[in-house]
Enzyme design. Structure first.
Site, PDB file in Angstrom:
ATOM      1  N   SER A 233     -16.111 -22.077   3.130  1.00  0.00           N
ATOM      2  CA  SER A 233     -15.141 -22.902   2.404  1.00  0.00           C
ATOM      3  C   SER A 233     -14.523 -23.959   3.322  1.00  0.00           C
ATOM      4  CB  SER A 233     -14.105 -21.985   1.772  1.00  0.00           C
ATOM      5  OG  SER A 233     -13.604 -22.602   0.631  1.00  0.00           O
ATOM      6  N   LYS A 237     -16.574 -26.745   5.672  1.00  0.00           N
ATOM      7  CA  LYS A 237     -16.408 -28.197   5.838  1.00  0.00           C
ATOM      8  C   LYS A 237     -16.379 -28.496   7.341  1.00  0.00           C
ATOM      9  CE  LYS A 237     -12.896 -27.965   2.115  1.00  0.00           C
ATOM     10  NZ  LYS A 237     -13.444 -27.892   0.818  1.00  0.00           N
ATOM     11  N   TRP A 324     -15.210 -24.416  -8.746  1.00  0.00           N
ATOM     12  CA  TRP A 324     -14.363 -25.347  -7.985  1.00  0.00           C
ATOM     13  C   TRP A 324     -15.188 -26.088  -6.913  1.00  0.00           C
ATOM     14  CZ3 TRP A 324      -9.885 -27.567  -8.497  1.00  0.00           C
ATOM     15  CH2 TRP A 324      -9.016 -27.825  -7.434  1.00  0.00           C
ATOM     16  N   HIS A 375     -16.087 -16.805  -5.106  1.00  0.00           N
ATOM     17  CA  HIS A 375     -15.888 -17.527  -3.855  1.00  0.00           C
ATOM     18  C   HIS A 375     -15.575 -16.543  -2.712  1.00  0.00           C
ATOM     19  CE1 HIS A 375     -14.750 -21.026  -1.536  1.00  0.00           C
ATOM     20  NE2 HIS A 375     -13.572 -20.500  -1.263  1.00  0.00           N
TER      21      HIS A 375
HETATM   22  C1  GCU Z   1      -9.053 -24.254  -1.701  1.00  0.00           C
HETATM   23  C2  GCU Z   1      -9.489 -25.683  -1.500  1.00  0.00           C
HETATM   24  C3  GCU Z   1     -10.977 -25.779  -1.180  1.00  0.00           C
HETATM   25  C4  GCU Z   1     -11.323 -24.859  -0.038  1.00  0.00           C
HETATM   26  C5  GCU Z   1     -10.862 -23.457  -0.366  1.00  0.00           C
HETATM   27  C6  GCU Z   1     -11.067 -22.423   0.746  1.00  0.00           C
HETATM   28  O1  GCU Z   1      -9.591 -23.753  -2.885  1.00  0.00           O
HETATM   29  O2  GCU Z   1      -9.165 -26.403  -2.644  1.00  0.00           O
HETATM   30  O3  GCU Z   1     -11.341 -27.096  -0.848  1.00  0.00           O
HETATM   31  O4  GCU Z   1     -12.691 -24.912   0.232  1.00  0.00           O
HETATM   32  O5  GCU Z   1      -9.476 -23.471  -0.620  1.00  0.00           O
HETATM   33  O6  GCU Z   1     -11.058 -22.777   1.917  1.00  0.00           O
HETATM   34  O7  GCU Z   1     -11.207 -21.238   0.406  1.00  0.00           O
END
Ligand code: GCU
Length: 396
Positions: A233, A237, A324, A375
């Site tokens: 997540s 990135k 998402w 997720h």
């Molecule tokens: C939030 C955020 C995401 C990210 C996620 C995470 O949902 O909006 O962009 O990837 O957290 O890090 O679990």
């Protein structure tokens, strides 16, 4: 208009705005045009790997720095490695565990990254390593193994013949709107804070992973040429951004990184640039704010971040219920990045359809899978990463 009607119209307006930025209907995805990967800002068409590496790659990297993640400073005064612990017979004798303080100094200030590293014992050294950018805290990597977390399945990774390394992102930039600058930014690079294209948390996390690769270069047990950077997540990135910045990364694994990670930003599905810059402004450089609800103006899109990994490995995983993160948008980035990899003599031609749930797909050096469920980063995900890495490194 009665006040009731005014209220109703206002509510409808708010709803329409929310819908625009967070769409979950495939049929509502608007057509978009991606910035050209193989054409420079001055219009030069890139036709060879050399031209990509010398001309277009630095340009794309700079566009990401200036518009999305901020610069990543390369200079510091010194780096020291201080082993604070080594136990040669953990995990029933299968592994050696080390803890190393990585101390980096600049202008008489310092930051310390606490590296946790497990290396398999009965395997020829040096070994390839998975390096996790961990935003879930040290507890997930519990060194005593009292608290086994699938996010960090060290037993399975060691059994597969890999080292497993990790650090807590808070050592370089706490994952917090107010405190993100407490470590790396205020101590080593305060100048970045004043810049609109200055580094923020995601850049700092990737920077931290690079300092661990600096350490690997000094540890004969680890093959610094075979480092797989893994992030889930927000960590995913950072893993992609780290792989773009640091060409020592052999494979970057993005697990469900979604918006501003692997997913195409222009595809209005799931999280939008507006939502992410509103909720997590401290992850990105200030300039990124201007693309909220304005993705078409971005001079890059995220398939270009995937392309920056070429010709090294890149792996993108997804979870079925994680709407998402926009699974299709993530897969499309792989497809769109293929031409850059193919300049290097690969013949990538991924199917237009994403693999079905429960399936892995790879055409080295790219790979992906989608699993059922929510997720998270699970043991199943790790099993796929290991299978991909085995093929990528031609192991066994
Ligand atoms: C939030 C955020 C995401 C990210 C996620 C995470 O949902 O909006 O962009 O990837 O957290 O890090 O679990």
């Amino acid at each position: 208009m009665t006040s009731k009607k005014i209220l109703l119209s206002l509510l409808l307006l708010v709803f329409a705005i929310a819908l625009k930025s967070q769409n979950y209907e495939e049929s509502n995805v608007q057509p978009y045009t991606l910035p050209e990967l193989l054409k420079t800002e001055s219009g030069q068409v890139i036709a060879t790997a050399d031209e990509w590496m010398q001309i277009r790659r630095p340009e794309v990297l700079r566009l990401f720095e200036d518009n999305v993640y901020g610069q990543v400073p390369k200079s510091f005064d010194a780096i020291y490695f201080k082993k604070t612990r080594e136990e040669k017979n953990v995990l029933n004798g299968k592994a050696t565990v080390k803890e190393v303080n990585i101390i980096v100094t600049r202008n008489i200030k310092q930051v310390t990254i606490h590296l946790l590293l497990f290396v398999p014992n009965k395997v020829k050294k040096p070994v390839p390593a998975f390096l996790v950018i961990n935003h879930r805290g040290m507890e997930t990597m519990d060194v005593t193994r009292g608290n086994k977390d699938d996010f960090w399945p060290v037993e399975q990774v060691i059994d597969a013949g890999y080292a497993l390394a990790g650090f807590d992102v808070k050592d370089v930039a706490p994952d917090d709107k107010e405190r993100f600058a407490d470590e790396l930014l205020q101590k080593l690079y305060p100048d970045q804070l004043a810049m609109n294209n200055g580094m923020r948390a995601l850049g700092a996390w990737g920077w931290g992973a690079s300092r661990i690769i600096d350490y690997f270069e000094t540890d004969p047990a680890v093959d610094a040429g075979k480092v797989v950077v893994v992030g889930h997540s927000r960590g995913g990135k950072a893993a992609l951004w780290c792989g773009a910045q640091d060409q020592r990364v052999a494979v970057a694994i993005s697990n469900e990184s979604g918006n501003s990670g692997a997913k195409i930003s222009r595809r209005n599905f799931g999280e939008s640039v507006e939502a992410i810059t509103k909720n997590f402004p401290y992850w990105f450089c200030k300039n990124y704010q201007q693309y909220a609800n304005n993705e078409d103006k971005l001079p890059v899109d995220q398939h270009m971040l995937i392309a920056l990994q070429a010709p090294r490995g890149v792996y993108v995983s997804a979870a079925e219920e994680d709407r998402w993160a926009d699974n299709k948008g993530q897969y499309l980035s792989l497809i769109e990045a293929q031409p850059v990899f193919n300049l290097y003599g690969f013949n990538l031609n991924l199917p237009l359809q994403m693999p079905s749930v429960g399936n892995q797909l790879f055409e080295i050096p790219m790979g992906c899978h989608i699993r059922e469920g929510k997720h998270d980063m699970t043991l199943y995900d790790w099993q796929q990463f290991i299978r991909f890495a085995n093929t990528f490194f031609q192991k066994k």
